[in-house]
Write an enzyme that holds these catalytic residues in place. Structure first.
Site, PDB file in Angstrom:
ATOM      1  N   ALA A 194     -18.368  -5.188 -10.515  1.00  0.00           N
ATOM      2  CA  ALA A 194     -19.502  -4.968  -9.612  1.00  0.00           C
ATOM      3  C   ALA A 194     -19.090  -5.187  -8.163  1.00  0.00           C
ATOM      4  CB  ALA A 194     -20.658  -5.901  -9.991  1.00  0.00           C
ATOM      5  N   LYS A 226     -13.055  -4.246   3.284  1.00  0.00           N
ATOM      6  CA  LYS A 226     -13.985  -3.115   3.172  1.00  0.00           C
ATOM      7  C   LYS A 226     -15.442  -3.469   3.482  1.00  0.00           C
ATOM      8  CE  LYS A 226     -11.262  -0.380  -0.078  1.00  0.00           C
ATOM      9  NZ  LYS A 226     -11.238   0.371  -1.336  1.00  0.00           N
ATOM     10  N   TYR A 276      -3.678   1.484 -10.619  1.00  0.00           N
ATOM     11  CA  TYR A 276      -2.564   2.440 -10.748  1.00  0.00           C
ATOM     12  C   TYR A 276      -1.200   1.759 -10.716  1.00  0.00           C
ATOM     13  CZ  TYR A 276      -2.779   2.125  -5.667  1.00  0.00           C
ATOM     14  OH  TYR A 276      -2.824   1.648  -4.390  1.00  0.00           O
ATOM     15  N   ASP A 316     -14.077   6.501  -1.291  1.00  0.00           N
ATOM     16  CA  ASP A 316     -13.599   6.105  -2.623  1.00  0.00           C
ATOM     17  C   ASP A 316     -14.368   6.853  -3.715  1.00  0.00           C
ATOM     18  OD1 ASP A 316     -11.549   4.370  -1.984  1.00  0.00           O
ATOM     19  OD2 ASP A 316     -12.836   2.595  -1.900  1.00  0.00           O
ATOM     20  N   GLY A 318     -16.766  -3.761  -4.606  1.00  0.00           N
ATOM     21  CA  GLY A 318     -16.871  -2.580  -3.751  1.00  0.00           C
ATOM     22  C   GLY A 318     -16.495  -1.305  -4.492  1.00  0.00           C
ATOM     23  N   THR A 367      -8.383  -1.645   3.322  1.00  0.00           N
ATOM     24  CA  THR A 367      -8.208  -2.050   1.940  1.00  0.00           C
ATOM     25  C   THR A 367      -8.542  -3.531   1.823  1.00  0.00           C
ATOM     26  OG1 THR A 367      -6.726  -1.930   0.037  1.00  0.00           O
ATOM     27  CG2 THR A 367      -5.672  -2.427   2.150  1.00  0.00           C
ATOM     28  N   ASN A 391     -14.110   2.409   3.668  1.00  0.00           N
ATOM     29  CA  ASN A 391     -12.648   2.456   3.507  1.00  0.00           C
ATOM     30  C   ASN A 391     -12.011   3.335   4.574  1.00  0.00           C
ATOM     31  OD1 ASN A 391     -13.394   4.978   2.570  1.00  0.00           O
ATOM     32  ND2 ASN A 391     -11.808   5.037   1.007  1.00  0.00           N
ATOM     33  N   GLY A 395      -5.666   5.249 -11.888  1.00  0.00           N
ATOM     34  CA  GLY A 395      -6.243   5.259 -10.537  1.00  0.00           C
ATOM     35  C   GLY A 395      -5.476   6.063  -9.492  1.00  0.00           C
ATOM     36  N   SER A 412       0.821  -1.217   0.000  1.00  0.00           N
ATOM     37  CA  SER A 412       0.000   0.000   0.000  1.00  0.00           C
ATOM     38  C   SER A 412       0.855   1.268   0.000  1.00  0.00           C
ATOM     39  CB  SER A 412      -0.911   0.010   1.231  1.00  0.00           C
ATOM     40  OG  SER A 412      -1.532   1.272   1.359  1.00  0.00           O
TER      41      SER A 412
HETATM   42  N1  LIG Z   1      -7.412   3.823  -7.339  1.00  0.00           N
HETATM   43  C1  LIG Z   1      -8.001   3.643  -6.183  1.00  0.00           C
HETATM   44  O1  LIG Z   1      -7.945   4.491  -5.275  1.00  0.00           O
HETATM   45  C2  LIG Z   1      -8.792   2.390  -5.936  1.00  0.00           C
HETATM   46  C3  LIG Z   1      -9.754   2.346  -4.925  1.00  0.00           C
HETATM   47  C4  LIG Z   1     -10.485   1.160  -4.739  1.00  0.00           C
HETATM   48  C5  LIG Z   1     -10.222   0.061  -5.538  1.00  0.00           C
HETATM   49  N2  LIG Z   1      -9.281   0.143  -6.508  1.00  0.00           N
HETATM   50  C6  LIG Z   1      -8.989  -1.010  -7.384  1.00  0.00           C
HETATM   51  O2  LIG Z   1     -10.209  -1.485  -7.929  1.00  0.00           O
HETATM   52  C7  LIG Z   1     -10.114  -2.891  -8.172  1.00  0.00           C
HETATM   53  C8  LIG Z   1     -11.337  -3.609  -7.610  1.00  0.00           C
HETATM   54  O3  LIG Z   1     -11.426  -3.432  -6.225  1.00  0.00           O
HETATM   55  P1  LIG Z   1     -12.730  -3.956  -5.418  1.00  0.00           P
HETATM   56  O4  LIG Z   1     -12.559  -3.500  -4.023  1.00  0.00           O
HETATM   57  O5  LIG Z   1     -13.967  -3.616  -6.158  1.00  0.00           O
HETATM   58  O6  LIG Z   1     -12.505  -5.541  -5.498  1.00  0.00           O
HETATM   59  P2  LIG Z   1     -13.639  -6.682  -5.437  1.00  0.00           P
HETATM   60  O7  LIG Z   1     -14.782  -6.254  -4.586  1.00  0.00           O
HETATM   61  O8  LIG Z   1     -12.896  -7.925  -5.109  1.00  0.00           O
HETATM   62  O9  LIG Z   1     -14.194  -6.787  -6.965  1.00  0.00           O
HETATM   63  C9  LIG Z   1     -13.368  -7.259  -7.997  1.00  0.00           C
HETATM   64  C10 LIG Z   1     -14.060  -7.084  -9.337  1.00  0.00           C
HETATM   65  O10 LIG Z   1     -13.147  -7.539 -10.363  1.00  0.00           O
HETATM   66  C11 LIG Z   1     -13.798  -8.555 -11.141  1.00  0.00           C
HETATM   67  N3  LIG Z   1     -12.814  -9.550 -11.589  1.00  0.00           N
HETATM   68  C12 LIG Z   1     -11.769 -10.039 -10.883  1.00  0.00           C
HETATM   69  N4  LIG Z   1     -11.102 -10.957 -11.637  1.00  0.00           N
HETATM   70  C13 LIG Z   1     -11.753 -11.028 -12.825  1.00  0.00           C
HETATM   71  C14 LIG Z   1     -11.557 -11.788 -14.014  1.00  0.00           C
HETATM   72  N5  LIG Z   1     -10.527 -12.655 -14.128  1.00  0.00           N
HETATM   73  N6  LIG Z   1     -12.394 -11.598 -15.058  1.00  0.00           N
HETATM   74  C15 LIG Z   1     -13.432 -10.711 -14.968  1.00  0.00           C
HETATM   75  N7  LIG Z   1     -13.674  -9.969 -13.853  1.00  0.00           N
HETATM   76  C16 LIG Z   1     -12.838 -10.134 -12.797  1.00  0.00           C
HETATM   77  C17 LIG Z   1     -14.816  -9.171 -10.206  1.00  0.00           C
HETATM   78  O11 LIG Z   1     -15.809  -9.837 -10.960  1.00  0.00           O
HETATM   79  P3  LIG Z   1     -16.666 -11.040 -10.314  1.00  0.00           P
HETATM   80  O12 LIG Z   1     -17.766 -10.389  -9.531  1.00  0.00           O
HETATM   81  O13 LIG Z   1     -17.107 -11.806 -11.483  1.00  0.00           O
HETATM   82  O14 LIG Z   1     -15.710 -11.823  -9.437  1.00  0.00           O
HETATM   83  C18 LIG Z   1     -15.336  -7.908  -9.480  1.00  0.00           C
HETATM   84  O15 LIG Z   1     -16.239  -7.211 -10.307  1.00  0.00           O
HETATM   85  C19 LIG Z   1      -8.792  -3.340  -7.542  1.00  0.00           C
HETATM   86  O16 LIG Z   1      -7.830  -3.433  -8.563  1.00  0.00           O
HETATM   87  C20 LIG Z   1      -8.449  -2.203  -6.595  1.00  0.00           C
HETATM   88  O17 LIG Z   1      -7.046  -2.078  -6.384  1.00  0.00           O
HETATM   89  C21 LIG Z   1      -8.574   1.280  -6.737  1.00  0.00           C
END
Ligand SMILES: NC(=O)c1ccc[n+]([C@@H]2O[C@H](COP(=O)([O-])OP(=O)(O)OC[C@H]3O[C@@H](n4cnc5c(N)ncnc54)[C@H](OP(=O)(O)O)[C@@H]3O)[C@@H](O)[C@H]2O)c1
Length: 282
Positions: A135, A71, A225, A108, A137, A67, A92, A246, A20
């Site tokens: 879909a 969350k 990012y 976020d 968090g 993180t 978060n 990001g 992180s």
């Molecule tokens: N820049 C920032 O400040 C910031 C803030 C928050 C999050 N993020 C980034 O956003 C991303 C998601 O975070 P999250 O908290 O939403 O995680 P999460 O709740 O685990 O959701 C992950 C998402 O990715 C999809 N996914 C994962 N592997 C996949 C694959 N092989 N094929 C198709 N879809 C796939 C999942 O689909 P399914 O539902 O089908 O599993 C789900 O929609 C991460 O990379 C995180 O680092 C960035």
């Protein structure tokens, strides 16, 4: 306002957490503000989340960020949360109150919208539908932010249909689910495309998405990012789309936490951005 004579403590709970960039960011602010304090990475296994959170007050923490993978679970532990967190279904940021109770919120969405408006001030909610891929968090925070801005149509695409349907149910008719197999066609007429999946991140496969139908005036935003330019952003930039990574979201989501913990609004300065960029490029 924080008392500069006391030692201020905050941190980020995750598992894993050592990757992180949040400690670097928050410790930069402690230094800039000349405050005695430290922001620590807290490696907490999911089975220890509740005891870890309950220990914050006795350890003297003002609060913490959360993180992956905490969350959503943390929302069940806190004593209270605001409407934003309830709607998004994930937190978060936690603040320790004077009576030692814990309040959760989600910033976020704020980080996402602030960076979108900062990097592309001419982006206009009225210029057409938005496509959100994912879909989880992060997708829920992005949809919350977009709806708050007045977007009138979000096409939501997720590999797992059931998860997309839950989000659609929670956010209402502005969000329409699109089958994962139809993701390429769904880009037609889109004003903004947002990848909220972890696809494209270091160590993950790329997002398989054909951009042929995406208007070249559309903005393409990838929440990832590391790397700063995913293959999605590279393809989009190569065909003339404006792109955003990001990093801006990461920086801006941290600002409201300082307001809750220390009653201070820190700045997202070029110096801070460069510090994190240098670390990502290492
Ligand atoms: N820049 C920032 O400040 C910031 C803030 C928050 C999050 N993020 C980034 O956003 C991303 C998601 O975070 P999250 O908290 O939403 O995680 P999460 O709740 O685990 O959701 C992950 C998402 O990715 C999809 N996914 C994962 N592997 C996949 C694959 N092989 N094929 C198709 N879809 C796939 C999942 O689909 P399914 O539902 O089908 O599993 C789900 O929609 C991460 O990379 C995180 O680092 C960035």
């Amino acid at each position: 306002m924080a008392d500069s004579a006391t030692f201020l403590l905050a941190g980020v709970m995750g598992y894993p957490v050592m990757h992180s960039r949040s400690p670097m960011m928050h410790n930069f602010w402690f230094e800039k503000k000349m405050l005695n304090g430290r922001y620590l990475p807290l490696s907490i296994k999911p089975s220890n989340l509740e005891s870890g959170l309950r220990a914050l007050s006795s350890l003297g923490f003002s609060g913490c960020n959360l993180t992956i993978p905490h969350k959503e679970e943390a929302l069940k532990v806190v004593d209270d949360c605001d409407d934003v967190a309830r709607k998004i279904g994930a937190i978060n940021c936690i603040t320790v109150n004077p009576n030692n109770s814990l309040t959760g919120t989600n910033s976020d969405w704020y980080g996402f919208i602030t960076s979108l408006n900062e990097e592309h001030p001419n982006w206009n909610v009225e210029s057409g539908p938005v496509v959100v891929i994912g879909a989880g968090g992060a997708a829920r925070a992005v949809c919350y932010g977009l709806l708050n801005e007045g977007v009138s149509e979000i096409r939501l695409i997720n590999r797992t249909k059931e998860r997309a349907e839950v989000l659609v149910h929670d956010f209402g008719r502005v969000v329409t689910p699109v089958d994962w197999r139809l993701r390429h066609e769904a880009l037609s007429g889109t004003n903004l495309l947002v990848n909220t999946t972890s696809l494209g991140m270091v160590g993950q496969p790329s997002l398989d998405l054909c951009l042929d139908l995406l208007p070249t005036e559309s903005v393409v935003y990838d929440l990832v990012y590391t790397p700063l330019e995913t293959s999605l952003l590279f393809s989009a930039r190569s065909r003339g789309n404006k792109t955003i990574n990001g990093l801006g979201m990461l920086l801006h989501q941290a600002v409201p936490a300082w307001k809750s913990w220390f009653n201070i609004m820190p700045e997202v300065s070029d110096e801070l951005r460069q510090l994190i960029l240098n670390d990502i490029h290492k």
